[in-house]
Design a protein around this motif. Structure first.
Motif, PDB file in Angstrom:
ATOM      1  N   ASN A 537     -17.838 -20.035  29.238  1.00  0.00           N
ATOM      2  CA  ASN A 537     -19.451 -19.061  29.666  1.00  0.00           C
ATOM      3  C   ASN A 537     -20.357 -19.030  28.169  1.00  0.00           C
ATOM      4  O   ASN A 537     -21.688 -18.897  28.138  1.00  0.00           O
ATOM      5  CB  ASN A 537     -19.352 -18.164  30.058  1.00  0.00           C
ATOM      6  CG  ASN A 537     -19.056 -18.415  31.544  1.00  0.00           C
ATOM      7  OD1 ASN A 537     -19.530 -19.836  32.641  1.00  0.00           O
ATOM      8  ND2 ASN A 537     -18.114 -17.102  32.751  1.00  0.00           N
ATOM      9  N   ILE A 538     -19.855 -18.552  27.400  1.00  0.00           N
ATOM     10  CA  ILE A 538     -19.802 -18.692  26.396  1.00  0.00           C
ATOM     11  C   ILE A 538     -21.076 -18.882  25.369  1.00  0.00           C
ATOM     12  O   ILE A 538     -22.433 -18.627  24.958  1.00  0.00           O
ATOM     13  CB  ILE A 538     -18.928 -17.106  25.194  1.00  0.00           C
ATOM     14  CG1 ILE A 538     -18.753 -16.250  25.996  1.00  0.00           C
ATOM     15  CG2 ILE A 538     -19.687 -17.152  23.529  1.00  0.00           C
ATOM     16  CD1 ILE A 538     -17.516 -15.679  25.105  1.00  0.00           C
ATOM     17  N   ARG A 539     -20.020 -20.381  25.541  1.00  0.00           N
ATOM     18  CA  ARG A 539     -20.881 -21.281  25.119  1.00  0.00           C
ATOM     19  C   ARG A 539     -22.100 -21.787  25.612  1.00  0.00           C
ATOM     20  O   ARG A 539     -23.262 -22.905  24.800  1.00  0.00           O
ATOM     21  CB  ARG A 539     -19.881 -23.013  25.131  1.00  0.00           C
ATOM     22  CG  ARG A 539     -18.513 -22.940  23.770  1.00  0.00           C
ATOM     23  CD  ARG A 539     -17.875 -23.938  23.824  1.00  0.00           C
ATOM     24  NE  ARG A 539     -17.709 -24.704  23.420  1.00  0.00           N
ATOM     25  CZ  ARG A 539     -17.652 -25.024  22.104  1.00  0.00           C
ATOM     26  NH1 ARG A 539     -17.276 -24.210  21.135  1.00  0.00           N
ATOM     27  NH2 ARG A 539     -18.563 -26.284  22.089  1.00  0.00           N
ATOM     28  N   ASP A 544     -28.477 -21.923  26.344  1.00  0.00           N
ATOM     29  CA  ASP A 544     -29.125 -21.836  27.342  1.00  0.00           C
ATOM     30  C   ASP A 544     -30.112 -20.965  26.227  1.00  0.00           C
ATOM     31  O   ASP A 544     -31.589 -20.952  26.304  1.00  0.00           O
ATOM     32  CB  ASP A 544     -28.981 -20.501  28.393  1.00  0.00           C
ATOM     33  CG  ASP A 544     -28.345 -22.033  28.845  1.00  0.00           C
ATOM     34  OD1 ASP A 544     -28.031 -23.119  29.520  1.00  0.00           O
ATOM     35  OD2 ASP A 544     -27.361 -20.721  30.172  1.00  0.00           O
ATOM     36  N   LYS A 545     -29.626 -20.235  25.395  1.00  0.00           N
ATOM     37  CA  LYS A 545     -30.301 -19.333  24.800  1.00  0.00           C
ATOM     38  C   LYS A 545     -31.152 -20.114  22.971  1.00  0.00           C
ATOM     39  O   LYS A 545     -31.522 -18.932  22.265  1.00  0.00           O
ATOM     40  CB  LYS A 545     -29.687 -17.103  24.742  1.00  0.00           C
ATOM     41  CG  LYS A 545     -29.939 -17.123  25.028  1.00  0.00           C
ATOM     42  CD  LYS A 545     -29.130 -15.686  25.112  1.00  0.00           C
ATOM     43  CE  LYS A 545     -28.826 -15.052  26.388  1.00  0.00           C
ATOM     44  NZ  LYS A 545     -28.225 -14.489  26.381  1.00  0.00           N
ATOM     45  N   LYS A 546     -30.499 -21.185  23.237  1.00  0.00           N
ATOM     46  CA  LYS A 546     -31.011 -22.335  22.199  1.00  0.00           C
ATOM     47  C   LYS A 546     -30.099 -21.318  20.512  1.00  0.00           C
ATOM     48  O   LYS A 546     -30.972 -20.822  19.809  1.00  0.00           O
ATOM     49  CB  LYS A 546     -32.001 -22.383  21.262  1.00  0.00           C
ATOM     50  CG  LYS A 546     -33.104 -23.367  23.012  1.00  0.00           C
ATOM     51  CD  LYS A 546     -34.054 -23.785  22.876  1.00  0.00           C
ATOM     52  CE  LYS A 546     -34.347 -24.831  24.041  1.00  0.00           C
ATOM     53  NZ  LYS A 546     -35.576 -24.772  23.888  1.00  0.00           N
ATOM     54  N   VAL A 547     -29.184 -20.525  20.877  1.00  0.00           N
ATOM     55  CA  VAL A 547     -28.787 -19.785  19.821  1.00  0.00           C
ATOM     56  C   VAL A 547     -27.549 -20.939  18.924  1.00  0.00           C
ATOM     57  O   VAL A 547     -26.621 -21.461  19.471  1.00  0.00           O
ATOM     58  CB  VAL A 547     -27.515 -18.611  19.438  1.00  0.00           C
ATOM     59  CG1 VAL A 547     -27.219 -18.164  19.007  1.00  0.00           C
ATOM     60  CG2 VAL A 547     -29.359 -17.720  20.871  1.00  0.00           C
ATOM     61  N   LYS A 548     -28.112 -21.454  17.847  1.00  0.00           N
ATOM     62  CA  LYS A 548     -26.983 -22.459  17.039  1.00  0.00           C
ATOM     63  C   LYS A 548     -25.776 -21.350  16.034  1.00  0.00           C
ATOM     64  O   LYS A 548     -26.048 -20.645  15.284  1.00  0.00           O
ATOM     65  CB  LYS A 548     -27.648 -23.405  16.338  1.00  0.00           C
ATOM     66  CG  LYS A 548     -28.609 -24.465  17.010  1.00  0.00           C
ATOM     67  CD  LYS A 548     -28.729 -25.498  16.201  1.00  0.00           C
ATOM     68  CE  LYS A 548     -29.853 -26.200  17.085  1.00  0.00           C
ATOM     69  NZ  LYS A 548     -30.236 -27.390  16.383  1.00  0.00           N
ATOM     70  N   LYS A 549     -23.776 -22.290  15.936  1.00  0.00           N
ATOM     71  CA  LYS A 549     -23.059 -21.320  15.079  1.00  0.00           C
ATOM     72  C   LYS A 549     -23.674 -21.993  13.665  1.00  0.00           C
ATOM     73  O   LYS A 549     -23.739 -23.104  13.359  1.00  0.00           O
ATOM     74  CB  LYS A 549     -22.039 -21.496  15.942  1.00  0.00           C
ATOM     75  CG  LYS A 549     -20.713 -21.501  14.783  1.00  0.00           C
ATOM     76  CD  LYS A 549     -19.599 -21.499  14.883  1.00  0.00           C
ATOM     77  CE  LYS A 549     -18.391 -21.061  14.509  1.00  0.00           C
ATOM     78  NZ  LYS A 549     -18.894 -21.883  12.530  1.00  0.00           N
ATOM     79  N   GLU A 550     -23.379 -20.547  12.865  1.00  0.00           N
ATOM     80  CA  GLU A 550     -23.616 -21.343  11.214  1.00  0.00           C
ATOM     81  C   GLU A 550     -22.332 -22.324  10.880  1.00  0.00           C
ATOM     82  O   GLU A 550     -21.543 -21.696  11.413  1.00  0.00           O
ATOM     83  CB  GLU A 550     -23.640 -19.990  10.168  1.00  0.00           C
ATOM     84  CG  GLU A 550     -23.979 -21.000   8.810  1.00  0.00           C
ATOM     85  CD  GLU A 550     -23.551 -19.409   7.773  1.00  0.00           C
ATOM     86  OE1 GLU A 550     -24.079 -19.716   6.638  1.00  0.00           O
ATOM     87  OE2 GLU A 550     -23.987 -18.254   8.121  1.00  0.00           O
ATOM     88  N   PRO A 551     -22.879 -23.603  10.406  1.00  0.00           N
ATOM     89  CA  PRO A 551     -21.525 -24.366   9.971  1.00  0.00           C
ATOM     90  C   PRO A 551     -20.923 -23.937   9.366  1.00  0.00           C
ATOM     91  O   PRO A 551     -21.792 -23.542   7.939  1.00  0.00           O
ATOM     92  CB  PRO A 551     -21.977 -25.501  10.205  1.00  0.00           C
ATOM     93  CG  PRO A 551     -23.637 -25.562  10.126  1.00  0.00           C
ATOM     94  CD  PRO A 551     -23.780 -23.963  10.187  1.00  0.00           C
ATOM     95  N   GLY A 552     -19.546 -24.174   9.103  1.00  0.00           N
ATOM     96  CA  GLY A 552     -18.604 -23.417   7.762  1.00  0.00           C
ATOM     97  C   GLY A 552     -18.734 -24.962   7.260  1.00  0.00           C
ATOM     98  O   GLY A 552     -18.968 -26.223   6.879  1.00  0.00           O
ATOM     99  N   ILE A 553     -19.101 -24.183   5.906  1.00  0.00           N
ATOM    100  CA  ILE A 553     -19.518 -25.105   4.793  1.00  0.00           C
ATOM    101  C   ILE A 553     -17.714 -24.829   3.611  1.00  0.00           C
ATOM    102  O   ILE A 553     -18.196 -23.636   2.694  1.00  0.00           O
ATOM    103  CB  ILE A 553     -20.481 -25.272   3.993  1.00  0.00           C
ATOM    104  CG1 ILE A 553     -21.849 -26.415   4.936  1.00  0.00           C
ATOM    105  CG2 ILE A 553     -20.664 -26.264   3.190  1.00  0.00           C
ATOM    106  CD1 ILE A 553     -22.992 -26.145   5.016  1.00  0.00           C
ATOM    107  N   SER A 554     -17.596 -26.065   2.587  1.00  0.00           N
ATOM    108  CA  SER A 554     -16.875 -25.462   1.259  1.00  0.00           C
ATOM    109  C   SER A 554     -17.633 -26.502   0.312  1.00  0.00           C
ATOM    110  O   SER A 554     -17.661 -27.361   1.164  1.00  0.00           O
ATOM    111  CB  SER A 554     -15.609 -25.997   1.708  1.00  0.00           C
ATOM    112  OG  SER A 554     -14.986 -24.975   2.445  1.00  0.00           O
TER     113      SER A 554
END
Length: 685
Positions: A537-539, A544-554
């Motif tokens: 449901n959270i995903r 729906d709100k077009k909120v994108k998770k910041e990708p992890g970068i190293s």
């Protein structure tokens, strides 16, 4: 005239090159003068050539007052206005005692009524910081003019008394541009930028034409307020007034644009200038560094050198800061070598930057060396070293250094306490952190900023005092922002408090609906309890709100080249080799007891898929690449933009033991030093 010669001989003896200047006994001189028919007879005017005046002026500008007086004493007695040159000579070295001796001579010679000489004397007292004497002289002056007021206003501002300066400004019967400039500069210098802009508008409304000094101060005020709209209006005025080609105004304009985040406009201003200097180059470099264009700042630094400009300490502070942000140790070391070559390695501001750079690149020992190399320690340098200890989780060392700072009589700033609270938070020193917070307020009368409260919430939250942390947020006199609520939310995740996490996430989303952090943290808590419907449901809500998770970068720096990796990234040329080595490491880790922690995988999938997902987290990929491409035994330094996950933290402990390497990881929170299967954080991060 024989008695006049006797007087000159007596006065000149006080400026003998082999004697220390002494205060003149006024009564002794007056007894000689009173025997003359008129004092002025001693000072009959005679001609002094322009060449002689120039020579006198040069000697005074070099601070050679004794020599100037000894060589030109006859001229001085015949032309008292030449005292102005001697008074000017007191300024380079702030020679207050010599200024007072000249005051004695001026009074004795009957020149104190000369408005020109009196203003120069007033300037000496004001510039040398003796405001009491300046005020006494000012009140005694029978013929004061605008310059007299301007000098005293400047003296008040120089001594930090803006209120007295403004009172004097209000009393003035007339003002000139220099008067307005002094007050506008004073307001912006002490960061009363709105007042400075208001005064500029008054000046403009009264018909005064702004000059380059006015515009420089006003643009600095716009930069301080980050008022781009007002800055654009001032730029228009600059164009109309014909100052658009002026070097100082151009640099101030570029600085204003950079501080307001308009990097491109700042670059255009510099590019349009007919002539540039080191200040213009520094403005571009600092602007790019401050706006997150760290690689651009380093590129601009190289362009500056190729153009033949010699970097100064201001240049180096900006480029070292860029190396800190990128965590590029190799480049930082090269620039450190250039600092030494340029002869600015003793500048406290440069050393502070080096302390920060080395600590942010994972080299705490080098930070300590840089700190110890300085003979002068200001509050910024102390704070930088305290912050370095805190970043590496050495909370007790940070406190010990603070106590040493206090013993040496250095008064801490609010930044010092911010670094201390951060250090306590990441070392589990809850009680000590709380005492330091109270000390900041009660002992040093420093007003806590939002950042201080955020550190306190972090300190309480990490310690498991979630209710106390929430109560602090709701009771503080400052309006909370999304960051302080996210800090509490992160603590809710650590301590698996779903009820408070839900309530806190609502506060975050109310303040910043586009922030992905509350969604991800809530999903992590649900995933840890295998509540996959809630995770789903959270995903869905995020989609729906077009909120994108910041990708992890190293990323890792090897041979001055930065290699960047994302989760499951196969774009690197060595991806096949990295993949094979990761499989070997995973097998060896499991042999030694490693069990993948799949709670951080936010998808309901088969165990094997979850483990495959974990293996390819960006920090593991970067570490594998670094181990393959660095000499055996050399430490490995990895940087990550997000907080390292629990599984990676456990895995890296095993990898450090298998590879017999020290692995240093800087995540979004702090540094972790992995060695022999253990982490410096003690699993408290």
């Amino acid at each position: 005239m024989q008695r006049g010669s006797c007087l000159r001989h007596l006065l000149s003896s006080y400026f003998c090159p082999n004697k220390t200047l002494n205060y003149i006994t006024t009564s002794h001189l007056c007894s000689l003068i009173s025997s003359l028919e008129e004092t002025k007879q001693v000072f009959l005017c005679s001609h002094i050539s322009a060449e002689e005046i120039k020579e006198l002026s040069n000697l005074c500008s070099l601070g050679s007052l004794k020599e100037a007086f000894n060589r030109f004493n006859k001229c001085i007695w015949t032309d008292p206005s030449l005292f102005s040159h001697l008074l000017q000579g007191c300024l380079p070295n702030r020679s207050l005692s010599q200024g007072k001796q000249l005051h004695s001579l001026i009074t004795t010679c009957g020149c104190s009524a000369d408005k020109f000489v009196s203003n120069h004397l007033l300037n000496v007292y004001a510039k040398c910081g003796d405001l009491d004497s300046a005020l006494t002289l000012f009140r005694a002056m029978r013929r004061r003019n605008v310059m007299s007021f301007n000098i005293l206003i400047g003296g008040h501002i120089q001594n930090g008394d803006l209120e007295s300066a403004y009172e004097l400004f209000e009393e003035m019967p007339e003002r000139n541009v220099a008067t307005w400039n002094a007050m506008v500069t004073g307001f912006t210098q002490f960061e009363f930028n709105e007042d400075g802009l208001d005064l500029f508008y008054q000046m403009y409304g009264m018909g005064f034409r702004a000059d380059e000094f006015t515009l420089g101060s006003v643009l600095r005020g716009c930069a301080g307020l980050k008022e781009l709209r007002v800055g654009l209006q001032i730029h228009s005025y600059v164009m109309k007034s014909g100052f658009d080609c002026h070097l100082v105004v151009g640099c101030s304009l570029a600085h204003m644009y950079m501080k307001c985040g308009s990097t491109e406009n700042g670059e255009r201003v510099v590019e349009g200038m007919p002539l540039i200097n080191v200040v213009a180059c520094n403005t571009l470099i600092a602007g790019k560094a401050q706006n997150g264009h760290t690689e651009g700042a380093l590129d601009q630094f190289n362009i500056m050198k190729m153009a033949g400009f010699r970097p100064d300490k201001i240049t180096f502070v900006s480029v070292i800061s860029s190396c800190s942000d990128l965590a590029t140790l190799g480049q930082g070391q090269q620039i450190h070598a250039e600092v030494i070559k340029a002869g600015v390695d003793s500048a406290v501001s440069v050393i502070s930057s080096l302390v920060s750079m080395y600590s942010r690149c994972g080299c705490l020992e080098d930070s300590v060396k840089a700190f110890s190399s300085s003979e002068d320690h200001d509050v910024v340098l102390w704070s930088s070293m305290i912050a370095a200890y805190g970043l590496h989780g050495h909370g007790q060392e940070a406190i010990d250094l603070f106590e040493k700072m206090e013993r040496e009589g250095m008064e801490p700033s609010d930044v010092t306490f911010l670094s201390l609270l951060y250090a306590c938070s990441h070392s589990g020193l809850k009680e000590r952190g709380s005492k330091l917070f109270d000390m900041m307020v009660n002992k040093y009368n420093l007003q806590p900023r939002l950042e201080h409260y955020t550190c306190m919430v972090d300190l309480l939250g990490r310690s498991g005092c979630l209710e106390e942390a929430e109560a602090l947020i709701r009771s503080m006199p400052i309006r909370p922002d999304a960051i302080i609520w996210k800090t509490l939310l992160s603590a809710c995740k650590t301590h698996k408090n779903m009820e408070m996490a839900t309530k806190t996430s609502e506060e975050v989303l109310r303040l910043d609906p586009r922030d992905s952090a509350p969604y991800v943290l809530l999903a992590n808590i649900h995933a840890s309890t295998k509540s996959w419907n809630d995770v789903s449901n959270i995903r869905k809500s995020m989609r729906d709100k077009k909120v994108k998770k910041e990708p992890g970068i190293s990323w890792v720096e090897i041979k001055n080249q930065v290699h960047q990796f994302g989760i499951g990234d196969r774009s690197h040329p060595n991806c096949e080799e990295i993949e094979g080595y990761l499989k070997e490491l995973t097998f060896e880790m499991k042999e030694r007891g490693y069990v993948p922690d799949t709670s951080s995988v936010l998808q309901d999938m088969e165990l094997e898929e979850k483990e495959h997902n974990l293996v390819h987290h960006s920090e593991k990929v970067a570490i594998a690449f670094a181990l393959l491409n660095t000499p055996a035994g050399a430490p490995v330094r990895i940087m990550k933009n997000l907080r390292v996950c629990i599984d990676c933290h456990n895995a890296i402990k095993f990898i450090s033991e298998i590879a017999s390497r020290e692995i240093i990881v800087r995540d979004a929170s702090r540094f972790h030093h992995f060695k022999n299967g253990r982490c410096s954080c003690g699993d408290y991060w």
